[in-house]
Motif scaffolding. Structure first.
Motif, PDB file in Angstrom:
ATOM      1  N   ALA A 163       0.434  -0.998   0.080  1.00 52.11           N
ATOM      2  CA  ALA A 163      -0.426  -0.287   0.108  1.00 52.11           C
ATOM      3  C   ALA A 163       0.924   1.389   0.032  1.00 52.11           C
ATOM      4  CB  ALA A 163      -0.739  -0.016   1.658  1.00 52.11           C
ATOM      5  N   HIS A 164       0.723   1.954  -0.431  1.00 49.26           N
ATOM      6  CA  HIS A 164       1.225   3.661  -0.982  1.00 49.26           C
ATOM      7  C   HIS A 164       0.758   4.205   0.584  1.00 49.26           C
ATOM      8  CE1 HIS A 164      -1.075   6.809  -2.087  1.00 49.26           C
ATOM      9  NE2 HIS A 164      -2.110   6.050  -2.696  1.00 49.26           N
ATOM     10  N   LEU A 165       2.564   4.265   1.359  1.00 51.42           N
ATOM     11  CA  LEU A 165       2.023   5.560   2.507  1.00 51.42           C
ATOM     12  C   LEU A 165       2.230   6.754   2.866  1.00 51.42           C
ATOM     13  CD1 LEU A 165       1.733   4.574   5.459  1.00 51.42           C
ATOM     14  CD2 LEU A 165       3.858   4.960   5.774  1.00 51.42           C
ATOM     15  N   ASN A 200      -8.075   8.537   3.430  1.00 50.47           N
ATOM     16  CA  ASN A 200      -9.069   7.299   2.652  1.00 50.47           C
ATOM     17  C   ASN A 200      -7.566   7.013   1.532  1.00 50.47           C
ATOM     18  OD1 ASN A 200     -10.299   5.177   1.206  1.00 50.47           O
ATOM     19  ND2 ASN A 200     -11.356   6.312  -0.476  1.00 50.47           N
ATOM     20  N   ASP A 201      -7.046   7.520   0.835  1.00 53.41           N
ATOM     21  CA  ASP A 201      -5.911   7.646   0.247  1.00 53.41           C
ATOM     22  C   ASP A 201      -4.681   7.969   0.867  1.00 53.41           C
ATOM     23  OD1 ASP A 201      -4.401   6.914  -2.337  1.00 53.41           O
ATOM     24  OD2 ASP A 201      -4.982   8.752  -3.857  1.00 53.41           O
ATOM     25  N   ASN A 202      -3.584   6.905   0.876  1.00 55.10           N
ATOM     26  CA  ASN A 202      -4.062   5.789   1.352  1.00 55.10           C
ATOM     27  C   ASN A 202      -3.247   5.345   2.610  1.00 55.10           C
ATOM     28  OD1 ASN A 202      -4.823   3.367   0.608  1.00 55.10           O
ATOM     29  ND2 ASN A 202      -2.581   2.795  -0.133  1.00 55.10           N
ATOM     30  N   GLY A 203      -4.211   6.146   3.524  1.00 61.70           N
ATOM     31  CA  GLY A 203      -4.238   5.805   4.968  1.00 61.70           C
ATOM     32  C   GLY A 203      -4.348   4.392   5.098  1.00 61.70           C
ATOM     33  N   ASP A 261       5.628   7.689  -1.964  1.00 62.07           N
ATOM     34  CA  ASP A 261       5.798   9.143  -2.972  1.00 62.07           C
ATOM     35  C   ASP A 261       4.864   7.964  -4.532  1.00 62.07           C
ATOM     36  OD1 ASP A 261       6.106  11.291  -4.916  1.00 62.07           O
ATOM     37  OD2 ASP A 261       7.993  10.951  -5.330  1.00 62.07           O
ATOM     38  N   GLU A 262       4.144   7.409  -4.610  1.00 62.47           N
ATOM     39  CA  GLU A 262       3.437   6.590  -5.086  1.00 62.47           C
ATOM     40  C   GLU A 262       2.553   7.881  -6.254  1.00 62.47           C
ATOM     41  OE1 GLU A 262      -0.981   5.463  -7.110  1.00 62.47           O
ATOM     42  OE2 GLU A 262      -0.738   7.831  -5.825  1.00 62.47           O
ATOM     43  N   GLU A 263       2.379   8.806  -5.055  1.00 62.18           N
ATOM     44  CA  GLU A 263       1.512   9.880  -5.974  1.00 62.18           C
ATOM     45  C   GLU A 263       2.179  10.943  -6.796  1.00 62.18           C
ATOM     46  OE1 GLU A 263      -1.603  10.129  -5.324  1.00 62.18           O
ATOM     47  OE2 GLU A 263      -2.308   9.438  -3.526  1.00 62.18           O
ATOM     48  N   SER A 264       3.400  11.205  -7.046  1.00 63.35           N
ATOM     49  CA  SER A 264       3.669  11.662  -8.193  1.00 63.35           C
ATOM     50  C   SER A 264       4.048  10.361  -9.320  1.00 63.35           C
ATOM     51  CB  SER A 264       5.391  12.272  -7.514  1.00 63.35           C
ATOM     52  OG  SER A 264       5.846  11.984  -6.516  1.00 63.35           O
ATOM     53  N   PHE A 269      -3.779  -2.746  -2.340  1.00 61.58           N
ATOM     54  CA  PHE A 269      -4.307  -1.827  -1.456  1.00 61.58           C
ATOM     55  C   PHE A 269      -4.387  -0.590  -1.621  1.00 61.58           C
ATOM     56  CE2 PHE A 269      -3.478  -6.420  -0.287  1.00 61.58           C
ATOM     57  CZ  PHE A 269      -4.852  -6.930  -0.075  1.00 61.58           C
ATOM     58  N   ASP A 270      -5.212   0.416  -2.281  1.00 58.02           N
ATOM     59  CA  ASP A 270      -5.179   1.680  -2.307  1.00 58.02           C
ATOM     60  C   ASP A 270      -6.297   1.654  -2.380  1.00 58.02           C
ATOM     61  OD1 ASP A 270      -4.643   4.735  -3.154  1.00 58.02           O
ATOM     62  OD2 ASP A 270      -3.274   3.850  -4.748  1.00 58.02           O
ATOM     63  N   MET A 271      -6.987   2.490  -1.618  1.00 59.12           N
ATOM     64  CA  MET A 271      -8.492   3.141  -0.941  1.00 59.12           C
ATOM     65  C   MET A 271      -9.534   2.374  -0.563  1.00 59.12           C
ATOM     66  SD  MET A 271      -8.578   6.797  -4.082  1.00 59.12           S
ATOM     67  CE  MET A 271      -9.877   7.348  -3.161  1.00 59.12           C
ATOM     68  N   ILE A 272      -9.383   2.145   0.374  1.00 56.55           N
ATOM     69  CA  ILE A 272     -10.213   0.477   0.670  1.00 56.55           C
ATOM     70  C   ILE A 272     -11.287   1.317   1.333  1.00 56.55           C
ATOM     71  CG2 ILE A 272      -8.800  -1.439  -0.266  1.00 56.55           C
ATOM     72  CD1 ILE A 272      -8.419  -1.731   3.306  1.00 56.55           C
TER      73      ILE A 272
HETATM   74 ZN    ZN Z   1      -3.834   6.019  -3.782  1.00 57.56          ZN
END
Ligand code: ZN
Ligand code: DPN
Length: 530
Positions: free
Chosen positions: A116-118, A128-131, A162-165, A191-194
């Motif tokens: 999961a990206h932290l 949610n994204d992505n706690g 750094d998933e978001e970039s 698991f990204d946004m569950i």
């Molecule tokens: Zn995400």
């Protein structure tokens, strides 16, 4: 009764009737997937929210909010016994770090990886994204450590920087894996946004067999799923998929709008985004409902257990009878010892019964219920009206965890089978007449012998015309003689037949067919000695 294995349909039906949703039930012979604590997952989310609050409202990879998130997750995992590694991602914003944790059990050459990206976007705390994915797999990891089951495979977790970039942290991880290490990763689950506020239940459809595991879980709690398309290529599983690693995962939706069909299926608001706070400052703990968080967390636990935890040795036993055959006169009884052995796990309760008895016969077991490892005595009692013959009796041992059978051959009547002579004249019509047959009734309680004798006396003007078969009571034909050019008259011959697989009792037939024109004759007598 054999208990339902894993997620029986009955569980679903019962849950539907009671209006409740239960965790999967498991019997002693199947593996138990754990309940992942929703309260604990929410504790982790609150901690991530606090970290964001203390770091300018964000956990973006660039800043202290991300580093503090890594420390929070890392501490819990270390204390639980995980082998943790920080990998500095030089291509990531702020040279942020991936966190890898491995559970040091199971076959190291077969790795099941969950990730999961932290990081969050800089606009908000990213709960949610992505706690949500991060907190859920953290609690799954801690549950695995607490439960400490025997492992079939190695389990590894990744929290990505750094998933978001642009999936930077996970790409860095995969690109730096030596080839031999890549091939060890048998499945990567993302698991990204569950925990989306206006949630749907989406299952990644990249690999059907992986999707099927999640679908099996959701169907057990009566929740329909859809294949995920919104997240295709947009989260860290893409880094693994590009490297040829089978991937799967779950999501509850981001900026896409829920259709009315989806609102009917899952509830929520049609025409609104699944997560109205996607990539916004309002993606806080207030943005997260319990239901999808809980169900997805349990689904992750279920999948991990199914993929990586060793199946326990179920309780099992064997059953045997001694002797395996016996003969009684009608009206008499006999006894058979029934013994059981526990072959794996622990002893289970076993109830004995018998089937296949002839009319007028009864079976009693003393005792009728035993604990595997124990024995019982079977008494079969016949009556004067019980027919003569041999009867296959099945002894069924119905255990709490498994069922088994043993076979006993019951003979009723005398085991001495007297020769039967039939001397009624039987005319044999000339070709092309039909075959004719003469019957001999045998009454005894054993199988026919391997050297069954058939003595035949036929008066005929051309015996080569004749084809002769012995037909057993069950219809099996044994060829005694084929046609030939033997022009000799009459036939007085004793044939030997191996009929040892035939029950002797019943109506045997001598069947004769004339296959050549012009000559005729008749059977004068025949004697069958089984
Ligand atoms: Zn995400
Ligand atoms: N979670 C989104 C992000 O990190 O920006 C990516 C995403 C969108 C993933 C839609 C799944 C579905």
């Amino acid at each position: 009764m054999k208990w339902k294995t894993r997620l029986g349909a009955g569980v679903t039906a019962l849950a539907a009737v009671l209006g409740v949703v239960s965790a999967p039930t498991a019997s002693a012979t199947t593996l138990a997937a754990p309940d992942i604590s929703l309260a604990n997952v929410k504790t982790h989310l609150n901690q991530l929210q606090t970290i964001a609050n203390n770091n300018g409202g964000t956990r973006s990879a660039r800043g202290g909010g991300y580093a503090a998130s890594v420390s929070y997750v890392e501490n819990l995992l270390k204390n639980a016994g995980y082998t943790t590694t920080r990998q500095t991602c030089t291509s990531c914003l702020g040279q942020s770090q991936n966190l890898i944790a491995e559970w040091p059990q199971g076959d190291a050459s077969q790795v099941i990886m969950l990730g999961a990206h932290l990081d969050s976007v800089s606009a908000g705390p990213g709960i949610n994204d992505n706690g949500s994915g991060s907190a859920s797999i953290l609690e799954v990891a801690l549950t695995l450590a607490r439960t400490n089951p025997a492992m079939a495979k190695r389990v590894r977790f990744g929290w990505w920087a750094d998933e978001e970039s642009g999936l930077v942290g996970s790409k860095y991880y995969v690109n730096n894996l030596p080839g031999a290490e890549r091939t060890k990763i048998k499945t990567y689950l993302n698991f990204d946004m569950i925990g989306s506020k206006n949630w749907g239940y989406f299952v990644y459809d990249d690999v059907a067999s992986v999707k099927a595991i999640f679908d099996e879980y959701f169907s057990s709690i009566g929740i329909p799923t859809e294949g995920d398309s919104e997240g295709d290529g947009r989260s860290d599983h893409a880094s693994f998929k590009s490297a040829g690693i089978p991937v799967g995962g779950l999501a509850t939706g981001a900026g896409d709008v829920k259709s009315s069909a989806q609102a009917q299926k899952w509830g929520g608001t049609a025409g609104s985004p699944f997560d109205n706070c996607y990539h916004r400052a309002c993606d806080t703990t207030a943005n997260i409902p319990d239901a999808p968080l809980e169900k997805n967390s349990d689904a992750i636990g279920y999948a991990l257990w199914k993929l990586a935890v060793a199946a326990p040795q179920g309780n099992d036993f064997s059953v045997a009878v001694n002797p395996t055959s016996g003969t009684v006169q009608p009206g008499q009884s006999l006894q058979v010892a029934v013994s059981t052995t526990t072959t794996s796990g622990s002893a289970q309760s076993v109830t004995l019964s018998a089937s296949g008895l002839p009319a007028g016969a009864t079976a009693t077991f003393n005792p009728a219920t035993i604990s595997s490892g124990g024995s019982s005595t079977l008494t079969i009692t016949t009556s004067s009206s019980t027919p003569t013959g041999t009867f296959p009796v099945t002894v069924t041992a119905d255990g709490a965890n498994a069922d088994h059978t043993a076979s006993f051959s019951l003979g009723v009547g005398s085991s001495s089978c007297a020769p039967v002579t039939t001397s009624t004249r039987l005319d044999i019509p000339d070709y092309p007449g039909a075959a004719v047959s003469s019957t001999a009734n045998v009454g005894c309680a054993r199988n026919a012998s391997g050297t069954t004798k058939v003595e035949v006396h036929i008066t005929h003007t051309y015996r080569g015309d004749l084809v002769i078969d012995l037909v057993a009571p069950d219809g099996t034909a044994y060829r005694l003689k084929n046609s030939s050019s033997d022009s000799t008259p009459n036939l007085d011959t004793t044939y030997t037949v191996n009929a040892s697989s035939e029950a002797a009792n019943g109506a045997w037939k001598l069947q004769i067919k004339d296959v050549g024109p012009a000559d005729t004759g008749y059977l004068s007598s025949w004697t069958l000695t089984v």
